[in-house]
Design a protein around this motif. Sequence first.
Motif, PDB file in Angstrom:
ATOM      1  N   PRO A 111       3.322   4.326   7.193  1.00 19.96           N
ATOM      2  CA  PRO A 111       3.742   5.304   6.678  1.00 19.96           C
ATOM      3  C   PRO A 111       2.619   6.349   5.775  1.00 19.96           C
ATOM      4  O   PRO A 111       3.127   7.336   5.206  1.00 19.96           O
ATOM      5  N   TYR A 112       1.087   5.916   5.751  1.00 16.66           N
ATOM      6  CA  TYR A 112       0.380   6.220   5.110  1.00 16.66           C
ATOM      7  C   TYR A 112      -1.008   6.489   5.617  1.00 16.66           C
ATOM      8  O   TYR A 112      -1.041   5.930   6.881  1.00 16.66           O
ATOM      9  N   ASP A 113      -1.596   7.443   5.194  1.00 17.46           N
ATOM     10  CA  ASP A 113      -3.246   7.621   5.910  1.00 17.46           C
ATOM     11  C   ASP A 113      -3.965   6.787   4.859  1.00 17.46           C
ATOM     12  O   ASP A 113      -4.057   7.512   3.539  1.00 17.46           O
ATOM     13  N   PRO A 114      -4.803   6.045   5.181  1.00 17.61           N
ATOM     14  CA  PRO A 114      -5.656   5.165   4.212  1.00 17.61           C
ATOM     15  C   PRO A 114      -6.819   6.281   3.399  1.00 17.61           C
ATOM     16  O   PRO A 114      -7.314   5.883   2.282  1.00 17.61           O
ATOM     17  N   ILE A 115      -6.979   7.205   4.276  1.00 16.63           N
ATOM     18  CA  ILE A 115      -8.146   8.326   3.468  1.00 16.63           C
ATOM     19  C   ILE A 115      -7.396   9.333   2.786  1.00 16.63           C
ATOM     20  O   ILE A 115      -7.857   9.992   1.592  1.00 16.63           O
ATOM     21  N   ALA A 136       0.824  -1.237   0.002  1.00 15.21           N
ATOM     22  CA  ALA A 136       0.012  -0.163   0.119  1.00 15.21           C
ATOM     23  C   ALA A 136       0.804   1.359   0.063  1.00 15.21           C
ATOM     24  O   ALA A 136       0.497   2.185  -0.715  1.00 15.21           O
ATOM     25  N   ASP A 137       2.042   1.198   0.639  1.00 12.22           N
ATOM     26  CA  ASP A 137       2.853   2.440   0.937  1.00 12.22           C
ATOM     27  C   ASP A 137       3.570   2.409  -0.689  1.00 12.22           C
ATOM     28  O   ASP A 137       3.576   3.788  -0.973  1.00 12.22           O
ATOM     29  N   PRO A 140      -3.477   1.209   9.951  1.00 16.81           N
ATOM     30  CA  PRO A 140      -2.871   2.275  10.631  1.00 16.81           C
ATOM     31  C   PRO A 140      -2.881   2.205  12.169  1.00 16.81           C
ATOM     32  O   PRO A 140      -2.546   2.828  12.856  1.00 16.81           O
ATOM     33  N   TYR A 141      -4.105   1.292  12.598  1.00 18.26           N
ATOM     34  CA  TYR A 141      -4.363   1.212  13.959  1.00 18.26           C
ATOM     35  C   TYR A 141      -3.652   0.462  14.536  1.00 18.26           C
ATOM     36  O   TYR A 141      -3.297   0.286  15.832  1.00 18.26           O
ATOM     37  N   PRO A 185      -3.478   6.501  -6.184  1.00 19.97           N
ATOM     38  CA  PRO A 185      -2.771   7.722  -5.142  1.00 19.97           C
ATOM     39  C   PRO A 185      -3.548   8.920  -5.260  1.00 19.97           C
ATOM     40  O   PRO A 185      -4.180   9.159  -6.243  1.00 19.97           O
ATOM     41  N   ALA A 186      -3.563   9.485  -4.173  1.00 17.95           N
ATOM     42  CA  ALA A 186      -4.012  10.810  -4.137  1.00 17.95           C
ATOM     43  C   ALA A 186      -3.525  11.760  -4.982  1.00 17.95           C
ATOM     44  O   ALA A 186      -2.480  11.712  -5.398  1.00 17.95           O
TER      45      ALA A 186
END
Length: 325
Positions: free
Chosen positions: A111-115, A80-81, A104-105, A259-260
Amino acid sequence: MQHFPTRIFPRVIALAMLFTVSTVCAQTAYPTKPVRVIVTFAPGGVTDIATRIIAPRFGEGLGQAVVVENRAGAGGVIGADAVAKSAPDGYTLLSAFDNFASSPYLYKSTPYDPIRDFVPISLLVRSRPVIVVNPKLGANSFEDFIRVAKAKGSALNYASAGGGTSSHLIAELLKMTAGIEPTAVHYKGGAPAITDVLGGQVEMMVATISIALPHVRSGKLTALAVTSASRTALLPGVPAVGEFYPGFDAQSWIGFLAPAGTPREIIARVNAELRRAIASPDVKSKLEAQGFEIVGTSPEAFGEWIRNESTKWSRVIRDRRITVE
């Protein structure tokens, strides 16, 4: 008032038309090369199988090859990263499993935020895990199981496919909801876990339907309930946990993200082709044979799903003090 020579206007209009045509061409040209889809688990797993079923028909719709690449490790975080850090051009996509919302929890160093770091494309399929027990336990119904579990306390063991997996987290959610305390026994994958349930070394497991169904049909395991709000057509005689505890709904799922910063036009194109692919009869039948239910949402609906999943699992992980190294 300043006046411009009339001969300038045709040039301005021509330039504007050229810009419009160029923009449209740039948008419709995608893709001009193969598209890479990152699967965050090893070959042969649930996500890998589903993605490889979808990929050929998805590629046909795009008019380009779709290359499935496995980037396993750290419960999916490594793959995912890699996608989060890829160029937001539509050529690197993520095939995410249900733990995408909980990682993430679980992992302090995610190293990333899923949102924030991804754009949702579509929730493609869902699968309702099933609570199975070895018949020797003597629980023939979900109500029987809860009574036995409360009587045995921590002496009752349950198998999971690994710490932090959906089989682990759903069992912990059930413990919170039903007031039971079976002890977790973690394995490296669903296959060895269910093998020990079959052998009687462990009494219970929250398993994927695809891995549990053959053993349920042969009578080697007893299916007590699916862990969703409603029943599944694959096991119509088996109740849902939500029938006993309203609001309980925990499902496995697979969806695609980018990717964002990926342009909306590309997201819309990928969404349309993915939904077309999973709706095709051959792909649909293959996915259903693996225990999946076809979904195919809009990007907005998938984004809302991820936010709800993140909220639910962050609470379970916090309240049960679950950590994964």
